[in-house]
Scaffold this active site. Structure first.
Site, PDB file in Angstrom:
ATOM      1  N   PHE A  54      -4.185  -8.154 -56.121  1.00 48.21           N
ATOM      2  CA  PHE A  54      -4.700  -9.318 -55.641  1.00 48.21           C
ATOM      3  C   PHE A  54      -5.292 -10.343 -56.088  1.00 48.21           C
ATOM      4  O   PHE A  54      -6.162 -10.292 -56.955  1.00 48.21           O
ATOM      5  CB  PHE A  54      -5.574  -8.688 -54.298  1.00 48.21           C
ATOM      6  CG  PHE A  54      -5.237  -8.259 -53.218  1.00 48.21           C
ATOM      7  CD1 PHE A  54      -5.126  -8.009 -52.596  1.00 48.21           C
ATOM      8  CD2 PHE A  54      -5.393 -10.282 -52.851  1.00 48.21           C
ATOM      9  CE1 PHE A  54      -4.559  -8.880 -50.750  1.00 48.21           C
ATOM     10  CE2 PHE A  54      -5.912 -10.170 -51.288  1.00 48.21           C
ATOM     11  CZ  PHE A  54      -4.721  -9.580 -50.929  1.00 48.21           C
ATOM     12  N   ALA A  84      -8.646  -5.000 -55.109  1.00 48.35           N
ATOM     13  CA  ALA A  84     -10.775  -4.405 -55.602  1.00 48.35           C
ATOM     14  C   ALA A  84     -10.800  -3.557 -55.133  1.00 48.35           C
ATOM     15  O   ALA A  84     -11.666  -2.438 -55.715  1.00 48.35           O
ATOM     16  CB  ALA A  84     -11.754  -5.570 -55.422  1.00 48.35           C
ATOM     17  N   PHE A  85     -10.418  -2.493 -53.767  1.00 49.90           N
ATOM     18  CA  PHE A  85     -11.223  -1.681 -52.779  1.00 49.90           C
ATOM     19  C   PHE A  85     -10.342  -0.458 -54.394  1.00 49.90           C
ATOM     20  O   PHE A  85     -11.106   0.836 -54.269  1.00 49.90           O
ATOM     21  CB  PHE A  85     -10.173  -1.325 -51.953  1.00 49.90           C
ATOM     22  CG  PHE A  85     -10.934  -0.493 -51.309  1.00 49.90           C
ATOM     23  CD1 PHE A  85     -12.051   0.027 -50.344  1.00 49.90           C
ATOM     24  CD2 PHE A  85      -9.889   0.683 -51.288  1.00 49.90           C
ATOM     25  CE1 PHE A  85     -12.370   0.281 -49.262  1.00 49.90           C
ATOM     26  CE2 PHE A  85     -10.476   1.288 -50.297  1.00 49.90           C
ATOM     27  CZ  PHE A  85     -11.833   2.170 -49.535  1.00 49.90           C
ATOM     28  N   GLU A  86      -9.016  -0.922 -55.327  1.00 52.94           N
ATOM     29  CA  GLU A  86      -9.106   0.640 -56.353  1.00 52.94           C
ATOM     30  C   GLU A  86      -9.239   1.146 -57.217  1.00 52.94           C
ATOM     31  O   GLU A  86      -9.754   1.573 -57.979  1.00 52.94           O
ATOM     32  CB  GLU A  86      -7.395   0.438 -55.796  1.00 52.94           C
ATOM     33  CG  GLU A  86      -6.671   1.056 -54.298  1.00 52.94           C
ATOM     34  CD  GLU A  86      -6.376  -0.200 -52.919  1.00 52.94           C
ATOM     35  OE1 GLU A  86      -6.675  -1.149 -53.857  1.00 52.94           O
ATOM     36  OE2 GLU A  86      -6.704   0.303 -52.312  1.00 52.94           O
ATOM     37  N   ALA A 111     -11.039 -10.085 -57.770  1.00 59.12           N
ATOM     38  CA  ALA A 111     -10.963 -11.292 -57.038  1.00 59.12           C
ATOM     39  C   ALA A 111     -11.459 -11.093 -55.828  1.00 59.12           C
ATOM     40  O   ALA A 111     -10.103 -11.061 -55.167  1.00 59.12           O
ATOM     41  CB  ALA A 111     -10.194 -12.370 -57.228  1.00 59.12           C
ATOM     42  N   VAL A 112     -12.238 -11.298 -54.746  1.00 58.60           N
ATOM     43  CA  VAL A 112     -11.788 -10.993 -53.519  1.00 58.60           C
ATOM     44  C   VAL A 112     -12.974 -12.418 -52.649  1.00 58.60           C
ATOM     45  O   VAL A 112     -14.075 -12.912 -53.186  1.00 58.60           O
ATOM     46  CB  VAL A 112     -13.070  -9.730 -52.338  1.00 58.60           C
ATOM     47  CG1 VAL A 112     -12.822  -9.551 -51.549  1.00 58.60           C
ATOM     48  CG2 VAL A 112     -13.241  -8.846 -53.856  1.00 58.60           C
ATOM     49  N   THR A 155     -12.073 -12.981 -41.640  1.00 61.17           N
ATOM     50  CA  THR A 155     -12.366 -11.351 -40.809  1.00 61.17           C
ATOM     51  C   THR A 155     -13.858 -10.762 -41.994  1.00 61.17           C
ATOM     52  O   THR A 155     -14.088 -10.927 -42.355  1.00 61.17           O
ATOM     53  CB  THR A 155     -11.453 -10.215 -41.162  1.00 61.17           C
ATOM     54  OG1 THR A 155     -11.033  -9.865 -41.994  1.00 61.17           O
ATOM     55  CG2 THR A 155      -9.878 -11.190 -39.933  1.00 61.17           C
ATOM     56  N   HIS A 187     -13.408  -8.181 -43.491  1.00 62.92           N
ATOM     57  CA  HIS A 187     -13.115  -6.964 -44.232  1.00 62.92           C
ATOM     58  C   HIS A 187     -13.222  -8.060 -45.667  1.00 62.92           C
ATOM     59  O   HIS A 187     -13.101  -6.763 -46.181  1.00 62.92           O
ATOM     60  CB  HIS A 187     -11.261  -8.228 -44.258  1.00 62.92           C
ATOM     61  CG  HIS A 187     -10.381  -6.629 -44.883  1.00 62.92           C
ATOM     62  ND1 HIS A 187     -10.101  -5.602 -45.107  1.00 62.92           N
ATOM     63  CD2 HIS A 187      -9.769  -7.318 -46.669  1.00 62.92           C
ATOM     64  CE1 HIS A 187      -9.510  -4.826 -45.403  1.00 62.92           C
ATOM     65  NE2 HIS A 187      -9.287  -6.425 -46.383  1.00 62.92           N
ATOM     66  N   ARG A 209     -15.048 -19.862 -61.178  1.00 65.04           N
ATOM     67  CA  ARG A 209     -15.388 -18.607 -62.177  1.00 65.04           C
ATOM     68  C   ARG A 209     -14.409 -18.158 -63.349  1.00 65.04           C
ATOM     69  O   ARG A 209     -14.671 -16.836 -63.994  1.00 65.04           O
ATOM     70  CB  ARG A 209     -16.232 -17.703 -61.391  1.00 65.04           C
ATOM     71  CG  ARG A 209     -17.349 -18.390 -60.738  1.00 65.04           C
ATOM     72  CD  ARG A 209     -17.368 -17.619 -59.721  1.00 65.04           C
ATOM     73  NE  ARG A 209     -19.081 -19.058 -58.893  1.00 65.04           N
ATOM     74  CZ  ARG A 209     -19.055 -19.716 -58.510  1.00 65.04           C
ATOM     75  NH1 ARG A 209     -17.508 -20.294 -58.548  1.00 65.04           N
ATOM     76  NH2 ARG A 209     -20.236 -20.543 -58.118  1.00 65.04           N
TER      77      ARG A 209
END
Ligand code: INI
Length: 177
Positions: free
Chosen positions: A32, A66-68, A90-91, A96, A98, A137
């Site tokens: 992602f 990133a959740f995984e 990278a989030v 929302t 989320h 970054r």
């Protein structure tokens, strides 16, 4: 007057070296926002190679987001094949809530996986407001957080090897018969 810390030094200082020779690493990279995470991966690989990582000592493992990362890092740690795990993602905030959920689960999950497994895991997951902050970054204006995360992994791998192998710990084990 001198610094009390330096006078009559009655303590040992323990820290990890920044050499990757003889160590094995897994790099968990989320796809992602790949435009950003691939730059983080470049930085992390650069750091490991510059610190002396040997051929065949690095595995790059890709996950959807990133959740995984935490569950993957935990399974990799449990194989016993790695001295440290570098987590890269990278989030980027959207419209929302989320974003908050992914950030929280990624950071808490990685911390929990490291504590459960005892294998150091470094947090190279950007949590940012927009793409510009992310790119800054990931090798533009504000360094490369992938490079920093990999250097942290090298230092922590060496540090925990020393701490686990310290004489007092071994002596303590021997006396607890
Ligand atoms: N995953 C990311 O790594 N970064 C993001 O910015 C992101 N956003 O914004 O949604 C994201 N979502 C996917 C998530 O990590 C999981 O892969 C998905 O929810 C499936 O479990």
């Amino acid at each position: 007057m001198g610094n009390a810390k330096d006078e009559n030094k009655k303590y040992r200082e323990i820290q990890g070296e920044l050499t990757a020779a003889g160590l094995r690493f897994a790099l968990v990279v989320s796809r992602f926002n790949a435009f950003v995470t691939e730059r983080l991966l470049d930085g992390a690989l650069d750091a490991l190679h510059r610190s002396g990582a040997e051929g065949g000592s690095i595995d790059v493992v890709r996950v959807p987001g990133a959740f995984e990362i935490p569950v993957t890092a935990q399974h990799l740690a449990e194989t016993g094949r790695y001295d440290a795990i570098v987590c890269l993602g990278a989030v980027i905030r959207g419209d929302t809530p989320h974003f908050e959920h992914i950030c929280t689960e990624a950071s808490k999950g990685i911390a929990a996986s490291a504590l459960t497994s005892g294998i150091p895991m470094s947090f190279g997951v950007l949590t940012v407001e927009n793409l510009e902050q992310a790119v800054d970054r990931a090798g533009l204006k504000s360094g490369n957080k992938g490079f920093e995360a990999a250097m942290t992994a090298v230092e922590m791998a060496n540090l925990l090897k020393k701490v686990k192998g310290s004489p007092s710990r071994r002596a303590g084990k021997r006396s607890r018969k």
